[in-house]
Design a protein around this motif. Structure first.
Motif, PDB file in Angstrom:
ATOM      1  N   THR A  94      54.495 -34.906  11.428  1.00 41.40           N
ATOM      2  CA  THR A  94      53.636 -33.742  11.650  1.00 41.40           C
ATOM      3  C   THR A  94      52.359 -34.217  12.324  1.00 41.40           C
ATOM      4  OG1 THR A  94      52.626 -33.969   9.472  1.00 41.40           O
ATOM      5  CG2 THR A  94      54.574 -32.545   9.623  1.00 41.40           C
ATOM      6  N   ASN A 130      43.396 -27.683   2.426  1.00 39.87           N
ATOM      7  CA  ASN A 130      43.143 -28.846   1.591  1.00 39.87           C
ATOM      8  C   ASN A 130      41.912 -28.612   0.710  1.00 39.87           C
ATOM      9  OD1 ASN A 130      43.607 -31.382   0.663  1.00 39.87           O
ATOM     10  ND2 ASN A 130      43.307 -32.410   2.614  1.00 39.87           N
ATOM     11  N   ASP A 167      43.199 -35.399   0.098  1.00 45.86           N
ATOM     12  CA  ASP A 167      44.298 -36.363   0.047  1.00 45.86           C
ATOM     13  C   ASP A 167      44.114 -37.545   0.983  1.00 45.86           C
ATOM     14  OD1 ASP A 167      44.692 -35.080   2.446  1.00 45.86           O
ATOM     15  OD2 ASP A 167      46.695 -34.320   1.971  1.00 45.86           O
ATOM     16  N   GLU A 205      46.633 -37.632  10.883  1.00 41.48           N
ATOM     17  CA  GLU A 205      45.397 -37.412  10.115  1.00 41.48           C
ATOM     18  C   GLU A 205      44.204 -37.646  11.032  1.00 41.48           C
ATOM     19  OE1 GLU A 205      43.435 -36.070   7.141  1.00 41.48           O
ATOM     20  OE2 GLU A 205      45.486 -36.561   6.649  1.00 41.48           O
ATOM     21  N   ASP A 256      49.078 -37.352   7.427  1.00 36.08           N
ATOM     22  CA  ASP A 256      48.737 -36.680   6.190  1.00 36.08           C
ATOM     23  C   ASP A 256      49.650 -37.221   5.090  1.00 36.08           C
ATOM     24  OD1 ASP A 256      47.264 -34.024   5.160  1.00 36.08           O
ATOM     25  OD2 ASP A 256      49.230 -34.239   4.198  1.00 36.08           O
ATOM     26  N   PRO A 257      49.139 -37.502   3.888  1.00 36.35           N
ATOM     27  CA  PRO A 257      49.989 -38.060   2.836  1.00 36.35           C
ATOM     28  C   PRO A 257      51.227 -37.219   2.509  1.00 36.35           C
ATOM     29  CG  PRO A 257      47.713 -38.377   2.249  1.00 36.35           C
ATOM     30  CD  PRO A 257      47.721 -37.519   3.489  1.00 36.35           C
ATOM     31  N   ALA A 258      51.220 -35.931   2.840  1.00 39.73           N
ATOM     32  CA  ALA A 258      52.402 -35.088   2.623  1.00 39.73           C
ATOM     33  C   ALA A 258      53.469 -35.294   3.703  1.00 39.73           C
ATOM     34  CB  ALA A 258      51.988 -33.627   2.582  1.00 39.73           C
ATOM     35  N   ASP A 259      53.109 -35.964   4.770  1.00 41.46           N
ATOM     36  CA  ASP A 259      54.048 -36.228   5.873  1.00 41.46           C
ATOM     37  C   ASP A 259      55.137 -37.180   5.375  1.00 41.46           C
ATOM     38  OD1 ASP A 259      55.164 -37.664   8.236  1.00 41.46           O
ATOM     39  OD2 ASP A 259      53.697 -36.452   9.334  1.00 41.46           O
TER      40      ASP A 259
END
Length: 181
Positions: free
Chosen positions: A85, A96, A101, A88, A68-71
């Motif tokens: 985490t 989301n 994302d 994806e 995930d781009p927040a990772d």
């Protein structure tokens, strides 16, 4: 004494002329009527194409990463195992919202089409239009050693239907070096 003959049309000739002209006028008016009735179809197709292009651009502009781009490891992970985490996967995360994302968020986990009723700004599509997006793994792309592995390529299909007609756009998104934001 010679009589000069009068020139002109007889009543029968005049009636035949009027009938022939009337048939020609009716035929021309029918052609014009048919063309007018069908003139809206190109406009509807153009609207469907605009919806499909907008949705495809939205999907293609999202990141395509293993995580995930927040990772925190998303930018440098070269496999899903390197994510801090959950990696994806196909389908959106619970919290989301659009714009998603990651490209894979636009599809369903089982590869089924996902229905979208609004554009990116949240405006409903015009009445009578329905849009679906399908995101699946593309399989190996390219010839020989230049092949893109199946895990690094997604096939995106956007279909917009209106009435009995539909417009389908297809694209591919690849992941590269090591990730694409």
């Amino acid at each position: 004494m010679m009589r000069s003959r009068q020139r002109g049309l007889t009543l029968i000739e005049l009636i035949v002329f009027i009938i022939v002209i009337s048939i020609a006028v009716v035929a021309v008016l029918q052609v014009i009527g048919q063309n007018t009735a069908r003139s809206a179809d190109p406009i509807r197709r153009k609207q469907a194409m605009a919806i499909a292009e907008g949705l495809l651009d939205e999907v293609r502009s999202a990141a395509f990463t293993f995580c995930d781009p927040a990772d925190p490891n998303a930018q440098f992970a070269t496999s899903a195992a390197q994510c801090a985490t959950t990696p994806e996967g196909l389908g959106p995360e619970k919290d989301n919202a659009r714009p998603f994302d990651n490209v894979s968020d636009y599809g369903a986990a089982n590869g089924a089409p996902v229905v979208y009723a609004t554009d990116l700004a949240g405006t409903n599509f015009p009445a009578g239009y329905a849009a679906t997006v399908t995101v699946t793994q593309a399989g190996n792309l390219g010839p020989g050693s230049a092949m893109v592995p199946a895990t690094d390529a997604l096939r995106i299909v956007v279909t917009v239907t209106y009435g009995n007609e539909s417009v389908t756009l297809e694209s591919y998104r690849t992941r590269f070096a090591p990730n694409n934001f």
